[in-house]
Design an enzyme around this catalytic site. Sequence first.
Site, PDB file in Angstrom:
ATOM      1  N   ASN A   4      -9.274  -4.545   0.960  1.00 25.33           N
ATOM      2  CA  ASN A   4      -9.210  -5.063  -0.261  1.00 25.33           C
ATOM      3  C   ASN A   4      -9.006  -6.454  -0.243  1.00 25.33           C
ATOM      4  O   ASN A   4      -7.919  -6.779   0.170  1.00 25.33           O
ATOM      5  CB  ASN A   4      -8.277  -4.186  -0.841  1.00 25.33           C
ATOM      6  N   GLY A   5      -9.822  -7.526  -0.991  1.00 25.73           N
ATOM      7  CA  GLY A   5      -9.336  -8.679  -0.915  1.00 25.73           C
ATOM      8  C   GLY A   5     -10.550  -9.314  -0.599  1.00 25.73           C
ATOM      9  O   GLY A   5     -11.856  -9.138  -0.806  1.00 25.73           O
TER      10      GLY A   5
ATOM     11  N   CYS B  27     -11.017  -3.826  -4.575  1.00 22.05           N
ATOM     12  CA  CYS B  27     -11.659  -2.496  -3.964  1.00 22.05           C
ATOM     13  C   CYS B  27     -10.192  -1.569  -3.753  1.00 22.05           C
ATOM     14  O   CYS B  27      -9.371  -2.074  -4.284  1.00 22.05           O
ATOM     15  CB  CYS B  27     -12.076  -2.604  -2.315  1.00 22.05           C
TER      16      CYS B  27
ATOM     17  N   GLY C  48     -13.391   0.424  -7.763  1.00 24.58           N
ATOM     18  CA  GLY C  48     -14.623   0.347  -7.224  1.00 24.58           C
ATOM     19  C   GLY C  48     -15.446   1.269  -7.591  1.00 24.58           C
ATOM     20  O   GLY C  48     -15.091   2.489  -7.100  1.00 24.58           O
TER      21      GLY C  48
ATOM     22  N   TYR D 185      -5.091  -6.158 -15.892  1.00 24.95           N
ATOM     23  CA  TYR D 185      -6.361  -5.373 -16.077  1.00 24.95           C
ATOM     24  C   TYR D 185      -6.750  -4.391 -14.936  1.00 24.95           C
ATOM     25  O   TYR D 185      -7.088  -3.397 -15.163  1.00 24.95           O
ATOM     26  CB  TYR D 185      -7.600  -6.272 -16.363  1.00 24.95           C
TER      27      TYR D 185
ATOM     28  N   ASP E  97      -7.704  -7.776 -26.658  1.00 23.38           N
ATOM     29  CA  ASP E  97      -8.222  -7.253 -25.504  1.00 23.38           C
ATOM     30  C   ASP E  97      -7.140  -7.690 -24.286  1.00 23.38           C
ATOM     31  O   ASP E  97      -6.258  -8.805 -24.456  1.00 23.38           O
ATOM     32  CB  ASP E  97      -9.464  -7.945 -25.084  1.00 23.38           C
ATOM     33  N   ASP E  98      -7.267  -7.242 -23.216  1.00 26.53           N
ATOM     34  CA  ASP E  98      -6.693  -7.615 -22.109  1.00 26.53           C
ATOM     35  C   ASP E  98      -7.101  -9.336 -21.528  1.00 26.53           C
ATOM     36  O   ASP E  98      -5.975  -9.759 -21.169  1.00 26.53           O
ATOM     37  CB  ASP E  98      -6.607  -6.580 -20.749  1.00 26.53           C
TER      38      ASP E  98
END
Length: 492
Positions: free
Chosen positions: A102-103, A2, A28, A258, A366-367
């Site tokens: 966040n987490g 988030c 998010g 990412y 790609d990552d």
Amino acid sequence: MCGIVGISAESNVASEIYESLLMLQHRGQDAAGMVVCDDEGRLNSRKSMGYVRDVFQQRHMEKLIGSYGVGHVRYPTAGGAGKEFAQPMYVNSPYGISLAHNGNLTNSKSLAKELFFAEMRHLNTDSDSEVLLNILAHEIAKQKAINPTPEHLFKAVSKTHIRCDGAYAVVALITGAGILAFRDPNGIRPLVIGEREGKNRKEYVIASENALFASLGFKTLRDVEPGEAVFIDKKGIISSKQCSLSAKSQPCIFEYVYLSRPDSTLDQISVYQSRMRMGKYLAKNILDNMSDHDIDVVIPIPDSSTTAALQLANELNIPYREGFVKNRYIGRTFIMPYQEERKKSVRRKLNILELEFLNKNVLLVDDSIVRGTTSKKIIEMAKMAGAKKVYFASAAPPIRYQNLYGIDMAATEELVAHNKTEEEVCVEIGADKIFYQQLDDLISSAKEGNPKITDFEISIFNGEYPTPISSSYLEDLEMSRSDSKKITREAK
Ligand code: AMP
């Protein structure tokens, strides 16, 4: 994952919180919200499902009066999706606390029981953020202060650290007092402080990423340290304290791969430069494994792999071409709840420039490879467009274990590399050869930006979780994330 932000200034902060949330939107897209506190100590808030631009209309913004506040953009991890999960979440006692998190807490079930049976607190959702808010509120209440000082709040954060396991970066508005921010003792999720000169005092921002600071005129002051709490009172006086005896820096390495914007610097590591180093190490890996390679062109899968792919192409001295054009307005494929929808959506999201593939040996970059949906579909598209050989490189090592710290990836059994060798993944996605980043090289890519950080949170690659995890937690999470189990559950 988030995005969170808190701002304390001399005048109204709502429009700056709004702009901050727009800059954190990539973290998010499920829901957004903010709470601000005015001079009379009254809270003004707005939160709802959807993108930031849809949640906040002019009529909402006009009512969001207050010189300090916190905001959140939500990406569903624990709990589920729905209006009741939108943040900031609020409890009215003590003082009125609005919290943005966040987490992910990994012991939220047992904490929820403690809150109910021992502390007689009601929880209205199964969100771990609501648990965290109530633990914090309970610990602050135990300080028994009519007007909380930073010391009272820091003591409560110390107790919160002892009780909560997992990852949490938090900004919380303490009504009438100020903004409290803290980061878990491992510092898994990022949190950065910025400052600027106001007319009569310093003004502050604390956010998940500092990419948003410059456009609002803030300069990066520093990161919130793992285990540390920072309090900015309503007059703009900042204080801080290390609140954990076991603090140890272990930032999530996937932020660099990412999650974060390339223009952010987290734990003093530039995300952009770490991605360049990922490209450099990948190139070395390719030369070590295929010194007589026949790659004609390097093509990134937009967007998050482009920095690594460009550096890789430079190191190999091979042309770099754009082979895919992304439709930016379709939303992230990951959020689609089922695999069939995800497959269709890759095709809609990326359009191919066929001439860049015709009769060429291409190296797609790609990552990361998670379920393998994107890579499989893209390799198929490259072959249809006439590529002779399709090699595939991933800037991250094989993802073999589920993420417990706030990134909703997939159930373990749905990760394409789980229980598979690199060669087996190569066959599964239909590539002619696969090149995965070595884990040590990924760590070096991040560490070279700040050699003081010697350890990173890398459990999705090696299955070693740095915080206590119960086996029942792992089973529950597996169940809630698995597509096949989702379908069975819904059929019941
Ligand atoms: P997949 O098709 O499942 O292998 O997904 C791989 C793609 O998803 C990569 O292109 C990544 O850029 C992207 N990705 C990786 N992790 C996440 C995540 N947690 N949420 C959304 N997208 C992600």
